[in-house]
Structures are given as C-alpha cells and as structure tokens.
Design an enzyme around this catalytic site. Sequence first.
Site, mmCIF file in Angstrom:
data_model
loop_
_atom_site.group_PDB
_atom_site.id
_atom_site.type_symbol
_atom_site.label_atom_id
_atom_site.label_comp_id
_atom_site.label_asym_id
_atom_site.label_seq_id
_atom_site.Cartn_x
_atom_site.Cartn_y
_atom_site.Cartn_z
ATOM 1 N N SER A 135 0.874 -1.156 0.038
ATOM 2 C CA SER A 135 -0.015 0.036 -0.059
ATOM 3 C C SER A 135 0.876 1.154 0.054
ATOM 4 C CB SER A 135 -0.824 0.003 1.110
ATOM 5 O OG SER A 135 -1.760 1.136 1.296
ATOM 6 N N LYS A 161 -1.120 -0.989 -4.348
ATOM 7 C CA LYS A 161 -2.392 -0.068 -3.973
ATOM 8 C C LYS A 161 -1.950 1.401 -3.899
ATOM 9 C CE LYS A 161 -4.461 -0.557 0.117
ATOM 10 N NZ LYS A 161 -5.237 -1.062 1.165
ATOM 11 N N LEU A 162 -2.817 2.198 -4.291
ATOM 12 C CA LEU A 162 -2.558 3.594 -4.199
ATOM 13 C C LEU A 162 -3.606 4.002 -3.407
ATOM 14 C CD1 LEU A 162 -1.812 4.886 -7.925
ATOM 15 C CD2 LEU A 162 -0.039 3.958 -5.957
ATOM 16 N N LYS A 163 -3.178 5.033 -2.406
ATOM 17 C CA LYS A 163 -4.234 5.786 -1.491
ATOM 18 C C LYS A 163 -4.559 6.674 -2.276
ATOM 19 C CE LYS A 163 -4.360 3.288 2.336
ATOM 20 N NZ LYS A 163 -5.447 2.790 3.050
ATOM 21 N N ASP A 189 -7.494 2.804 -3.231
ATOM 22 C CA ASP A 189 -8.132 2.817 -1.881
ATOM 23 C C ASP A 189 -8.472 4.211 -1.489
ATOM 24 O OD1 ASP A 189 -9.137 2.456 0.604
ATOM 25 O OD2 ASP A 189 -7.131 1.627 1.662
ATOM 26 N N ASN A 191 -10.401 5.035 1.337
ATOM 27 C CA ASN A 191 -10.994 5.316 2.792
ATOM 28 C C ASN A 191 -12.003 6.101 2.893
ATOM 29 O OD1 ASN A 191 -7.582 4.817 3.249
ATOM 30 N ND2 ASN A 191 -8.943 3.442 4.264
ATOM 31 N N GLU A 214 -11.198 0.708 -3.822
ATOM 32 C CA GLU A 214 -11.489 0.244 -2.304
ATOM 33 C C GLU A 214 -12.233 1.428 -1.547
ATOM 34 O OE1 GLU A 214 -9.138 -1.472 1.411
ATOM 35 O OE2 GLU A 214 -8.205 -1.090 -0.291
ATOM 36 N N ASP A 239 -14.166 -2.183 2.483
ATOM 37 C CA ASP A 239 -13.494 -2.505 3.624
ATOM 38 C C ASP A 239 -14.069 -2.017 4.821
ATOM 39 O OD1 ASP A 239 -11.527 -2.272 5.620
ATOM 40 O OD2 ASP A 239 -10.155 -0.864 4.645
ATOM 41 N N LYS A 263 -10.135 -7.784 7.060
ATOM 42 C CA LYS A 263 -9.403 -7.329 7.906
ATOM 43 C C LYS A 263 -9.960 -7.863 9.628
ATOM 44 C CE LYS A 263 -7.854 -2.909 6.059
ATOM 45 N NZ LYS A 263 -8.057 -1.593 6.226
ATOM 46 N N GLY A 291 -4.373 -4.785 5.600
ATOM 47 C CA GLY A 291 -3.506 -4.608 6.595
ATOM 48 C C GLY A 291 -3.734 -3.216 7.662
#
Length: 368
Positions: A135, A161-163, A189, A191, A214, A239, A263, A291
Amino acid sequence: MELTGVELRRVRMPLVAPFRTSFGTETTRDVLLLRVVTDQAEGWGECVAPAAPLYSSEYVEAAQHVLRTHLIPALAAHPRLDAHAVAPALAAFKGHRMAKAALEMAVLDAELRAAGRPLARELGAVRDRVPCGVSVGIMDSVPRLLDAVADYLDQGYLRIKLKIEPGWDVEPVRAVRERFGDDLLLQVDANAAYTRADAAHLARLDPFGLLLVEQPLAEEDLLGHAGLAEVVGTPICLDESITSARAAADAIRLGACRVVNVKPGRVGGYLEARRVHDVCAAHGVPVWCGGMLESGLGRAANVALAALPGFTLPGDTSASDRYYRADITEPFVLRDGHLAVPTAPGLGVDPLPDALAEVTTSTEWLPR
C-alpha cells in the site's frame, strides 16, 4: 484451559516513513498487545485500533479501557476458556470489535500452542506462502510517487495499491499506468473520502484497468455503493463497511461490492474473518487480506489467514521492513513476491524479548 491473567502491553513503533491516507498521516504506531496466560500455555494478541478514531470509531486508549473494565472480566467469569467461547462471552458488549479480536487472537494462540497446532492449519490454509502487495500512501508529488512505486516493484511486490482522495486520484493513477504499463496489478483505496456526487469523477478511473476501487463512500452507505457500481465499471471493493459475515452477505446481495477486503480486527477476530471468507466464497466473490500496520504478531496471523483458498488477490501482507526498521518478532522477508506461512504452533512467531523491551512504554497485569 484455565485463565491465569492477561497482560496489557503498549509499545511504540516508529514507521520507516510517514504513511498518509485520506484521513490522516501516521509516523509512529502506538500498539496495544495482549499476553494471555493460562494453565497450559501463553498466547499473544495484537489490537489494531489506531491512535485516533479516524479509520473507525475505535482507538487504542478506548480499546485498553474496554478490555480492562469489561471484556477481560467477562471472559474471566466464563466457565470455559477457548477461542470459540470468546465471542459469545463478549456478545453483550456492543461494538469494540478490534479489542474483542485482540483478546480472541491471544486465546486462540494459547489454545493452539497448547495443542501443538499452527493457526494456518486451524483456519483451513491451502498454501505455504502468499503473494504480497504493498500500500502506497498519498505523496506530495507525482514524481515522488513514481519513485516509491519503482522501489517497491524492484523489491518484488506483485501488486500496488495507491491511496487516493479528491485531488489525488486520476492523475497519479494515470502516471503510474504510463510509467509501469498495463500488466501491473494496480488498485486504489479511498478510505471513504468520496460522496455519491463523485460517481462520474470516479468513473474516470475505468480506462486504467484497475483491479478494484476500495471503499469510495462512507462506511454506512451500502446503497450508495450499489448505485456507484452501476456507474463505475471498475469493481467496487468494501473495507470499512464489512464488519461481519452478515454485513458481507448483505453487501453482496445489494450489489454494493464485487470484491471484499478482510481485516480480522475490523470484523471482531480471525474466526469471524474465516466466516467472511466462507460467505464470499459461497457467492463467488474474491477476497484479500487488508493490513493495519501490524507488528510481526499480527502479520503472522494475517499471512495464515491469507493462505485460505478464497484469498485469490494479493493482500497488504507486506514484509516487515515496509513499515518498520526493527520488528518485535523475527522479520517477515519478501521472497519472489511472497511471504512464507508460519508453520510452528499458534501464531508461529514469538516476540523477541530485547526488541519488545526496547519499544515497550507500559505494562499492566490483570489477574483473573
């Protein structure tokens, strides 16, 4: 087993570099560890609750308080101590899944150590190593992002994976695709950083052939995710919204996701995480292991979980040196893009006494 007592231990582990997401930047992880002592064996658990209630409502101070005040006394009063009894013993207390998961993990570790059984086998693992992704946090510039991705690929990571967040999404993804090509396994992702009004903007990610996007919307917005899935061609992965096997079944039934991030801390433990896996497998929905910046203890358990058959996408089970210069266990080392699944009883790893002592900030012993 009979419970003797539980040690609550706080450790402070500096990250090798700041890790930025849409909800904040972390430079050091304040970790709550549990050591469950029984008449047959000891077991370790790791609470993944962060320092502040930004990812979810849980945070480390609250986790320690609810464990000390409610969860551990309730478990101590239970007539039988085994991992499958933990969730029923704690069911009266609402929420606090990360704290419950840490306690269940420690009991499960003790139980399996006493029986000489590894966690991977107990959960139903079918592989002796798991493919690993990494990530990559939000950066202050695209060139810096490209350098970071190049370094991780040189290390052998199989998926990136790119935030992302509003203002840092389409252009970084385009730059990574142009630099590293269409064969790179790439996902993003959010969030929960976007709203339903951003559907058309998120659809601009479709041409880049991402594995998934995500958690673009808020945790509670399953209907919003279902609507988004009708506009965005990239598979939606949930998630924060997946808090149990039942929540996963509801999300799948509503069409809110085509992929699920599992998770264990978020769903209340590794036994419930296995149920999430089973529900998704029954519906043909692929899962992968997320993670939470775990130490070697939590990483060992995650690697064991990721060896189950339904985990068909590389997870965030990165090597220890992705986050920490020194871990509290023997480090997990990436080899050919994979991590080996521990085979010793229980978690299969133990804290290194000197390393643990060096980062410990407090301990608290709670006798039965």
